[in-house]
Design an enzyme around this catalytic site. Structure first.
Site, PDB file in Angstrom:
ATOM      1  N   ASP A  45      41.644  21.838   4.047  1.00  0.00           N
ATOM      2  CA  ASP A  45      41.776  21.690   5.501  1.00  0.00           C
ATOM      3  C   ASP A  45      40.676  20.790   6.047  1.00  0.00           C
ATOM      4  O   ASP A  45      40.893  20.008   6.967  1.00  0.00           O
ATOM      5  CB  ASP A  45      41.700  23.064   6.183  1.00  0.00           C
ATOM      6  CG  ASP A  45      42.987  23.852   5.999  1.00  0.00           C
ATOM      7  OD1 ASP A  45      44.059  23.230   5.883  1.00  0.00           O
ATOM      8  OD2 ASP A  45      42.919  25.102   5.965  1.00  0.00           O
ATOM      9  N   GLU A 123      38.695  24.048  16.863  1.00  0.00           N
ATOM     10  CA  GLU A 123      37.905  24.672  17.921  1.00  0.00           C
ATOM     11  C   GLU A 123      36.626  23.916  18.201  1.00  0.00           C
ATOM     12  O   GLU A 123      36.222  23.026  17.437  1.00  0.00           O
ATOM     13  CB  GLU A 123      37.534  26.127  17.561  1.00  0.00           C
ATOM     14  CG  GLU A 123      36.414  26.323  16.569  1.00  0.00           C
ATOM     15  CD  GLU A 123      36.774  26.018  15.143  1.00  0.00           C
ATOM     16  OE1 GLU A 123      36.264  24.999  14.630  1.00  0.00           O
ATOM     17  OE2 GLU A 123      37.557  26.761  14.534  1.00  0.00           O
TER      18      GLU A 123
END
Ligand code: NAD
Length: 266
Positions: A45, A123
């Site tokens: 990721d 985020e």
């Protein structure tokens, strides 16, 4: 179609990168790291997050697809054994695109009234690196609460399974254009009071964190620390960004199935 392949840099990822390049070049696709239509990441990721940040200036034109050479990733959801099939799909364009919301973060500094704008796929966090962080949390221009504690996390729906989840936030489906604010160890007593629950804000609801004390802070965007270079953060403003991240989808892999496979198992 123009493509590029980004590798995490380990041997397995580099080998796969080379295989993909050879196969796509043989099919007359053009390798172009400047203006790719598709970015194939090989690693995890983190590799896909890095690739996203390398192409934030052309999100409308570039799609992403990720192969994981470690454990199942949330964004990197293809396995090395599927590379041949993935390459065949890519060659047979056009492909389907799935768009996920991103987070817009504007950091304002006390020094020279300057500011910086970032986009996040997962985020943004703000943490004190010494003592407690004290900040006002304004929602849609109205003061909501004064936070005192370790820090705050503002997450996208697709990032809700990452840091946000570790903070007790809810998992949100990426079709919900929203941001989630979750607390890191808030102090709650007779003097300081916060709502305590993660808050989910819809599109166009801005959240402003206005720092009230002089602690030094660390601000993160996805996998990286914002370079503050001695600048003092005055406030951080977050909202759902206009820009979206586009993933190339070649087979169905529904979000809830990914959540189940990542956290519960077969
Ligand atoms: P990393 O190497 O520290 O890995 C973090 C882990 O988070 C990896 O297993 C990765 O696959 C996973 N991950 C990343 N995005 C995800 C998502 N949307 N849903 C579910 N899992 C996800 O760092 P990295 O690979 O560069 O990823 C950076 C991310 O790590 C940050 O965006 C943050 O969300 C996460 N993180 C989590 C914690 C925590 O849970 N306590 C702390 C710091 C950072």
């Amino acid at each position: 179609m123009k493509y590029t392949v980004a590798s995490r840099g380990d041997q397995l990822s580099n080998d796969l990168q080379e295989t993909i390049q050879t196969r796509l070049n043989a099919a007359d696709l053009i390798e172009d790291t400047e203006e790719p239509d598709i970015v194939i990441t090989v690693g995890g990721d983190g590799t896909l997050l890095e690739a996203f940040h390398a192409y934030t200036h052309r999100l409308e034109e570039t799609s992403f697809v990720g192969i994981h050479t470690g454990h199942l990733g949330f964004y990197a959801d293809w396995i090395p054994d599927e590379v041949e099939s993935l390459v065949t799909h890519i060659v047979k364009t056009p492909f389907q695109i799935v768009e996920y919301p991103t987070l817009e973060v504007v950091i304002r500094y006390r020094d020279n009234n300057s500011s910086e704008r970032f986009l996040a796929v997962n985020e943004s966090t703000i943490k004190s690196t010494e003592g407690s962080l004290v900040c006002n949390v304004d929602i849609k221009g109205e003061k909501f609460e004064t936070f005192r504690g370790d820090g705050l996390c503002m997450s996208t729906p697709s990032g809700s399974t990452a840091y946000n989840k570790a903070l007790g936030g809810a998992i949100l489906h990426p079709s919900l254009a929203s941001i989630q604010l979750s607390e890191m160890a808030s102090i709650n007593n007779r003097v300081y009071r916060t709502v305590g629950s993660p808050l989910v804000l819809p599109q166009h609801h801005t959240c402003l964190l206005k720092l009230l004390n002089d602690v030094s802070v660390q601000v993160t965007i996805d996998h990286f620390n914002v370079s503050l270079d001695g600048k003092n953060v005055d406030s951080i403003q977050c909202r759902v960004a206009e820009e979206k991240v586009r993933f190339a989808r070649f087979r169905p892999f529904p979000f809830w199935k990914r959540v189940k496979e990542s956290f519960i198992g077969e």
